[in-house]
Design a protein around this motif. Structure first.
Motif, PDB file in Angstrom:
ATOM      1  N   GLY A 167      76.337  88.950  36.460  1.00 11.13           N
ATOM      2  CA  GLY A 167      77.623  88.983  37.137  1.00 11.13           C
ATOM      3  C   GLY A 167      77.821  90.208  38.019  1.00 11.13           C
ATOM      4  N   GLU A 168      76.839  91.098  38.049  1.00  6.18           N
ATOM      5  CA  GLU A 168      76.973  92.345  38.816  1.00  6.18           C
ATOM      6  C   GLU A 168      77.074  92.061  40.311  1.00  6.18           C
ATOM      7  OE1 GLU A 168      77.412  95.737  40.475  1.00  6.18           O
ATOM      8  OE2 GLU A 168      77.705  95.390  38.343  1.00  6.18           O
ATOM      9  N   ASN A 173      72.252  91.930  50.471  1.00 10.65           N
ATOM     10  CA  ASN A 173      72.614  90.528  50.294  1.00 10.65           C
ATOM     11  C   ASN A 173      71.699  89.686  51.180  1.00 10.65           C
ATOM     12  OD1 ASN A 173      73.988  88.172  49.689  1.00 10.65           O
ATOM     13  ND2 ASN A 173      75.769  88.637  50.941  1.00 10.65           N
ATOM     14  N   LEU A 174      70.397  89.858  50.981  1.00  9.13           N
ATOM     15  CA  LEU A 174      69.410  89.196  51.828  1.00  9.13           C
ATOM     16  C   LEU A 174      69.075  87.820  51.266  1.00  9.13           C
ATOM     17  CD1 LEU A 174      67.092  92.318  52.183  1.00  9.13           C
ATOM     18  CD2 LEU A 174      68.900  91.597  53.754  1.00  9.13           C
ATOM     19  N   ALA A 176      76.076  85.203  46.498  1.00  9.34           N
ATOM     20  CA  ALA A 176      76.071  83.891  47.163  1.00  9.34           C
ATOM     21  C   ALA A 176      77.488  83.323  47.215  1.00  9.34           C
ATOM     22  CB  ALA A 176      75.134  82.940  46.436  1.00  9.34           C
ATOM     23  N   ILE A 177      78.253  83.506  46.142  1.00 10.79           N
ATOM     24  CA  ILE A 177      79.652  83.037  46.117  1.00 10.79           C
ATOM     25  C   ILE A 177      80.465  83.787  47.162  1.00 10.79           C
ATOM     26  CG2 ILE A 177      81.772  82.975  44.722  1.00 10.79           C
ATOM     27  CD1 ILE A 177      79.883  82.511  42.266  1.00 10.79           C
ATOM     28  N   TYR A 210      81.138  74.969  48.639  1.00  8.74           N
ATOM     29  CA  TYR A 210      79.887  75.523  48.118  1.00  8.74           C
ATOM     30  C   TYR A 210      80.184  76.697  47.183  1.00  8.74           C
ATOM     31  CZ  TYR A 210      75.130  77.398  48.061  1.00  8.74           C
ATOM     32  OH  TYR A 210      73.896  77.861  47.665  1.00  8.74           O
ATOM     33  N   ALA A 211      81.126  77.540  47.582  1.00 10.30           N
ATOM     34  CA  ALA A 211      81.532  78.677  46.742  1.00 10.30           C
ATOM     35  C   ALA A 211      82.103  78.186  45.418  1.00 10.30           C
ATOM     36  CB  ALA A 211      82.548  79.546  47.473  1.00 10.30           C
TER      37      ALA A 211
END
Length: 195
Positions: free
Chosen positions: A132-133, A143-144, A154-155, A165-166
């Motif tokens: 969850g970090e 955030n690659l 990603a969320i 999608y989120a």
């Protein structure tokens, strides 16, 4: 390891300095933890400069994601392990000293089997905290897409363009959370039911 049980079991405490070191990652704001890791392991960081000189880069790689998650969540496992070891009857340590059992044998033959369910539960909880970090990961690992993007990242990214999608990713995270909670409670209950 000779003084392990003397320090942890007989005395029942660890040094204040060691306690502070263990607690720091849990109380640091995630962004500060990310900056600290970047200053330590980034290309211009204290350790990162040396690693860069021999061709190793940690920041903005998968290794950075793993290192961040370990740094942030290790506190939880250390505390769970410490608590489980402290719950074992202290006379076991005292009697083992009388018959000459070394600390390694005591740890592997007595302490780990007695506390293994709590150690596994601590590991599951620690892993749950790690996945969850968000804050430290985005600063130190980035955030690659396809490289360092974790589920929370990603969320966050999907929220900017595709709410459905989120939401789907969020539902998966919620389901994982329920499974983790169930596993932890099941293991603790099973261990408590034995006594």
């Amino acid at each position: 390891m000779g003084d392990f049980f003397q320090a942890f079991v007989k005395k029942g405490k660890i040094s204040t300095f060691a306690e502070y070191l263990v607690d720091i990652p849990a109380v640091l704001p995630p962004a500060v933890a990310g900056i600290a890791l970047l200053m330590a392991f980034g290309r211009e960081g204290i350790i990162g400069k040396f690693l860069s000189s021999i061709g190793i880069q940690i920041s903005f790689t998968v290794i950075a994601v793993i290192l961040t998650q370990i740094f942030i969540s290790s506190t939880y496992y250390i505390k769970a392990a410490y608590s489980s070891f402290m719950s074992v009857d202290k006379t076991i340590w005292e009697e083992s000293q009388l018959i000459g059992v070394n600390d390694f044998k005591l740890m592997t033959a007595i302490y780990i089997p007695i506390t293994k369910r709590f150690l596994i539960t601590g590991l599951i909880s620690t892993w749950a905290r790690a996945i969850g970090e968000f804050g430290a990961t985005i600063i130190f690992a980035g955030n690659l897409e396809g490289k360092t993007r974790t589920m929370p990242l990603a969320i966050y990214t999907a929220m900017q363009s595709d709410l459905n999608y989120a939401l789907s990713l969020s539902v998966i995270m919620v389901m994982c959370s329920f499974i983790i909670i169930y596993l932890c409670r099941f293991m603790i209950k099973k261990d408590v039911d034995r006594f």
